[in-house]
Design a protein around this motif. Structure first.
Motif, PDB file in Angstrom:
ATOM      1  N   LYS A  40       0.843  -1.207   0.000  1.00  0.00           N
ATOM      2  CA  LYS A  40       0.000   0.000   0.000  1.00  0.00           C
ATOM      3  C   LYS A  40       0.870   1.246   0.000  1.00  0.00           C
ATOM      4  CE  LYS A  40      -4.177   1.899   2.220  1.00  0.00           C
ATOM      5  NZ  LYS A  40      -5.174   1.640   1.187  1.00  0.00           N
ATOM      6  N   GLY A  41       1.671   1.360  -1.043  1.00  0.00           N
ATOM      7  CA  GLY A  41       2.675   2.404  -1.058  1.00  0.00           C
ATOM      8  C   GLY A  41       2.209   3.752  -1.551  1.00  0.00           C
ATOM      9  N   ALA A  42       1.328   3.808  -2.561  1.00  0.00           N
ATOM     10  CA  ALA A  42       0.966   5.103  -3.150  1.00  0.00           C
ATOM     11  C   ALA A  42      -0.478   5.082  -3.638  1.00  0.00           C
ATOM     12  CB  ALA A  42       1.910   5.434  -4.300  1.00  0.00           C
ATOM     13  N   PRO A  43      -1.445   4.858  -2.733  1.00  0.00           N
ATOM     14  CA  PRO A  43      -2.833   4.797  -3.184  1.00  0.00           C
ATOM     15  C   PRO A  43      -3.456   6.162  -3.445  1.00  0.00           C
ATOM     16  CG  PRO A  43      -2.752   4.544  -0.823  1.00  0.00           C
ATOM     17  CD  PRO A  43      -1.321   4.614  -1.289  1.00  0.00           C
ATOM     18  N   SER A  44      -2.786   7.239  -3.026  1.00  0.00           N
ATOM     19  CA  SER A  44      -3.375   8.569  -3.130  1.00  0.00           C
ATOM     20  C   SER A  44      -2.266   9.591  -3.285  1.00  0.00           C
ATOM     21  CB  SER A  44      -4.210   8.895  -1.887  1.00  0.00           C
ATOM     22  OG  SER A  44      -3.368   8.927  -0.732  1.00  0.00           O
ATOM     23  N   ARG A  45      -2.675  10.831  -3.580  1.00  0.00           N
ATOM     24  CA  ARG A  45      -1.735  11.942  -3.584  1.00  0.00           C
ATOM     25  C   ARG A  45      -2.507  13.245  -3.439  1.00  0.00           C
ATOM     26  NH1 ARG A  45       0.352  14.025  -9.370  1.00  0.00           N
ATOM     27  NH2 ARG A  45       0.187  15.932  -8.160  1.00  0.00           N
ATOM     28  N   TRP A  46      -1.807  14.274  -2.971  1.00  0.00           N
ATOM     29  CA  TRP A  46      -2.389  15.595  -2.857  1.00  0.00           C
ATOM     30  C   TRP A  46      -2.394  16.265  -4.222  1.00  0.00           C
ATOM     31  CZ3 TRP A  46      -4.870  17.260   1.361  1.00  0.00           C
ATOM     32  CH2 TRP A  46      -4.603  16.620   2.578  1.00  0.00           C
ATOM     33  N   ILE A  47      -3.524  16.902  -4.547  1.00  0.00           N
ATOM     34  CA  ILE A  47      -3.657  17.658  -5.790  1.00  0.00           C
ATOM     35  C   ILE A  47      -3.661  19.142  -5.410  1.00  0.00           C
ATOM     36  CG2 ILE A  47      -4.962  17.937  -7.918  1.00  0.00           C
ATOM     37  CD1 ILE A  47      -4.007  15.064  -7.381  1.00  0.00           C
ATOM     38  N   LEU A 152      -6.894  15.787  -1.238  1.00  0.00           N
ATOM     39  CA  LEU A 152      -6.354  14.440  -1.336  1.00  0.00           C
ATOM     40  C   LEU A 152      -7.266  13.605  -2.226  1.00  0.00           C
ATOM     41  CD1 LEU A 152      -4.038  12.645  -0.202  1.00  0.00           C
ATOM     42  CD2 LEU A 152      -5.675  11.873   1.538  1.00  0.00           C
ATOM     43  N   LEU A 153      -6.686  12.904  -3.178  1.00  0.00           N
ATOM     44  CA  LEU A 153      -7.466  12.113  -4.123  1.00  0.00           C
ATOM     45  C   LEU A 153      -7.014  10.661  -4.103  1.00  0.00           C
ATOM     46  CD1 LEU A 153      -9.474  11.890  -6.563  1.00  0.00           C
ATOM     47  CD2 LEU A 153      -7.468  12.291  -8.031  1.00  0.00           C
ATOM     48  N   TYR A 154      -7.982   9.766  -4.022  1.00  0.00           N
ATOM     49  CA  TYR A 154      -7.799   8.342  -4.288  1.00  0.00           C
ATOM     50  C   TYR A 154      -8.644   8.016  -5.523  1.00  0.00           C
ATOM     51  CZ  TYR A 154      -6.368   7.754   0.673  1.00  0.00           C
ATOM     52  OH  TYR A 154      -5.756   7.837   1.893  1.00  0.00           O
ATOM     53  N   TYR A 155      -8.193   7.104  -6.364  1.00  0.00           N
ATOM     54  CA  TYR A 155      -9.019   6.722  -7.510  1.00  0.00           C
ATOM     55  C   TYR A 155      -8.588   5.364  -8.044  1.00  0.00           C
ATOM     56  CZ  TYR A 155      -5.468   7.279 -11.155  1.00  0.00           C
ATOM     57  OH  TYR A 155      -4.374   7.108 -11.959  1.00  0.00           O
ATOM     58  N   GLN A 156      -9.478   4.742  -8.798  1.00  0.00           N
ATOM     59  CA  GLN A 156      -9.164   3.549  -9.592  1.00  0.00           C
ATOM     60  C   GLN A 156     -10.060   3.548 -10.817  1.00  0.00           C
ATOM     61  OE1 GLN A 156      -8.433  -0.141  -7.571  1.00  0.00           O
ATOM     62  NE2 GLN A 156      -9.247  -1.390  -9.248  1.00  0.00           N
ATOM     63  N   ILE A 157      -9.453   3.314 -11.973  1.00  0.00           N
ATOM     64  CA  ILE A 157     -10.174   3.207 -13.240  1.00  0.00           C
ATOM     65  C   ILE A 157      -9.981   1.794 -13.763  1.00  0.00           C
ATOM     66  CG2 ILE A 157     -10.305   4.015 -15.628  1.00  0.00           C
ATOM     67  CD1 ILE A 157      -9.395   6.762 -14.630  1.00  0.00           C
ATOM     68  N   ASP A 158     -11.051   1.022 -13.822  1.00  0.00           N
ATOM     69  CA  ASP A 158     -11.007  -0.361 -14.295  1.00  0.00           C
ATOM     70  C   ASP A 158     -11.458  -0.405 -15.745  1.00  0.00           C
ATOM     71  OD1 ASP A 158     -10.372  -1.591 -11.669  1.00  0.00           O
ATOM     72  OD2 ASP A 158     -12.340  -0.808 -11.128  1.00  0.00           O
ATOM     73  N   TYR A 159     -10.669  -1.085 -16.588  1.00  0.00           N
ATOM     74  CA  TYR A 159     -10.976  -1.104 -18.012  1.00  0.00           C
ATOM     75  C   TYR A 159     -10.521  -2.418 -18.635  1.00  0.00           C
ATOM     76  CZ  TYR A 159      -6.011   0.104 -18.781  1.00  0.00           C
ATOM     77  OH  TYR A 159      -4.634   0.108 -18.798  1.00  0.00           O
ATOM     78  N   THR A 160     -11.017  -2.654 -19.832  1.00  0.00           N
ATOM     79  CA  THR A 160     -10.586  -3.809 -20.613  1.00  0.00           C
ATOM     80  C   THR A 160     -10.117  -3.337 -21.982  1.00  0.00           C
ATOM     81  OG1 THR A 160     -12.850  -4.211 -21.392  1.00  0.00           O
ATOM     82  CG2 THR A 160     -12.134  -5.448 -19.460  1.00  0.00           C
ATOM     83  N   LEU A 161      -9.091  -3.993 -22.484  1.00  0.00           N
ATOM     84  CA  LEU A 161      -8.646  -3.809 -23.861  1.00  0.00           C
ATOM     85  C   LEU A 161      -9.172  -4.964 -24.699  1.00  0.00           C
ATOM     86  CD1 LEU A 161      -4.945  -2.744 -23.189  1.00  0.00           C
ATOM     87  CD2 LEU A 161      -6.939  -1.269 -23.554  1.00  0.00           C
TER      88      LEU A 161
END
Length: 396
Positions: A40-47, A152-161
């Motif tokens: 769990k090293g970098a799940p978020s960052r400050w914008i 502070l932002l957390y996000y995940q974008i799930d996609y398929t190719l």
């Protein structure tokens, strides 16, 4: 959606399943969670204020199938100052430009818990979209902090190719509009200037009632398709009817329509709300267009005057022209007149439209989006909701 993936029994190993996060923004195979030894090293960052950050820059063809993000609770102006933009195939102008909360179905910068077939705000702080977002050659997803303080932002974008994207698959376009106030007797445009072929997936609408009334939502939703002139092909019967409710609009949520946000002073049953947000998805009742699309909603309300209020009625008619069949008189129970009348209010709308060809949408006017949405004295302060969701230090 004509997508076999929506059948959970469908198995297709040719689909390449990926996810983009701060730990793996490229969505590369075998590259997730590398920071700090994968613990769990970098799940978020400050914008920072004014910063634009790329959440995903993907080569196609493929489909973004799920977007999740969260940011700490804050005042409405700060919550709404986070913007989402999406660019197809290297375009300079976005085909999606909308405040993040509005994208997830929540206008006025006010998150509340709800869920629908395509969007949800889990516990009012986990924002989800399952709206398919196909892309052909490529797609770039960006977030902009247009506010004066970092967040502070957390996000995940799930996609398929996939190997190819059928030409019949539309590209998602999301536009944001606001009129504050609207113009008397001019219907507010929810969606406009989209070129077909395409499909109107639906919308969410925010209203800040301005004119005095006993009910503010008599206006009809109208859909003009493929060159309709003065009259639309599809005309509804009233605002709450469009959502699927009736006789007023209280807070509720269902798969395809609802009003999760109704902000009213406590202890005043029947009071006109300060803010309302509602949504409608046209999934089971698709609205297709071949050449052009325009969707509007009227600003019409209901009002009554008691016996002895003839002077008040006359003054009201000077600012609010009668609509529909006009005033009905001598209805009993001390009512002198009842009727529906034109009005002006503060309206905003997020429209979701699929078009087979990518096209730009107007960029969010940040100043217009943030005007007149400040927290009311009776509303809880950010982070004071049940569950103790206060966010990290420096986030309020």
């Amino acid at each position: 959606m004509n997508d076999p993936v929506w059948d959970p029994s469908h198995v297709d190993p040719s689909l390449d399943s990926r996810a983009a996060t701060f730990e793996n923004p490229s969505g590369a195979r075998g590259a997730g969670g590398a920071a700090h030894g994968g613990r769990k090293g970098a799940p978020s960052r400050w914008i920072e204020p004014g910063e634009r950050v790329v959440l995903a820059d993907l080569d196609g063809p493929g489909v973004i199938r799920h977007v999740w993000m969260t940011f700490p609770p804050a005042r409405p102006e700060r919550m709404r100052s986070l913007l989402l933009e999406v660019f197809y195939d290297g375009a300079a102008e976005p085909s999606v430009s909308v405040p993040c909360l509005d994208f997830f179905g929540l206008p006025h910068g006010r998150p509340v818990a709800y869920h629908s077939a395509l969007t949800a705000a889990n516990e009012g702080r986990g924002f989800n979209s399952a709206i398919p977002l196909p892309f052909r050659r490529g797609v770039r997803v960006e977030l902009v902090n247009a506010g004066p303080r970092r967040t502070l932002l957390y996000y995940q974008i799930d996609y398929t190719l996939q190997r190819e994207l059928p030409e019949t698959r539309g590209l998602l376009h999301v536009s944001f509009r606001r009129e504050n106030p609207t113009v008397l007797r001019r219907d507010f445009a929810i969606a406009d200037d989209f070129r077909g072929p395409g499909r109107f997936l639906g919308c969410n609408v925010g209203v800040r009632p301005i004119d005095p009334c006993m009910w503010w939502g008599e206006g009809e939703v109208k859909v003009y398709r493929d060159g309709d002139g003065a009259l639309p092909t599809i005309c509804g019967t009233g605002l709450e009817d469009y959502v699927g409710s009736a006789w007023g609009l209280g807070a509720h949520a269902t798969p395809y329509g609802g009003a999760p946000l109704v902000v009213s002073p406590p202890g005043k049953p029947g009071a006109i709300p300060d803010f309302v947000g509602f949504y409608r998805w046209h999934v089971a009742d698709p609205i297709m267009f071949a050449r052009s699309l325009r969707v509007t909603i009227q600003q019409i309300g209901a009002m009554h005057f008691l016996e002895g209020q003839e002077a008040e009625l006359a003054r009201y008619e000077r600012t609010n022209p009668v609509a529909g069949e006009g005033w009905l008189y001598d209805l009993g129970r001390g009512i002198h007149a009842w009727g529906i009348a034109e009005r002006v209010d503060d309206y905003c709308a997020t429209a979701y439209v699929y078009c087979t060809a990518a096209q730009p949408v107007p960029r969010v006017d940040v100043a217009a989006a943030l005007a007149d949405i400040s927290r009311r004295d009776y509303e809880p302060r950010p982070g004071s909701a049940p569950g103790g969701a206060t966010g990290p230090p420096g986030a309020s």
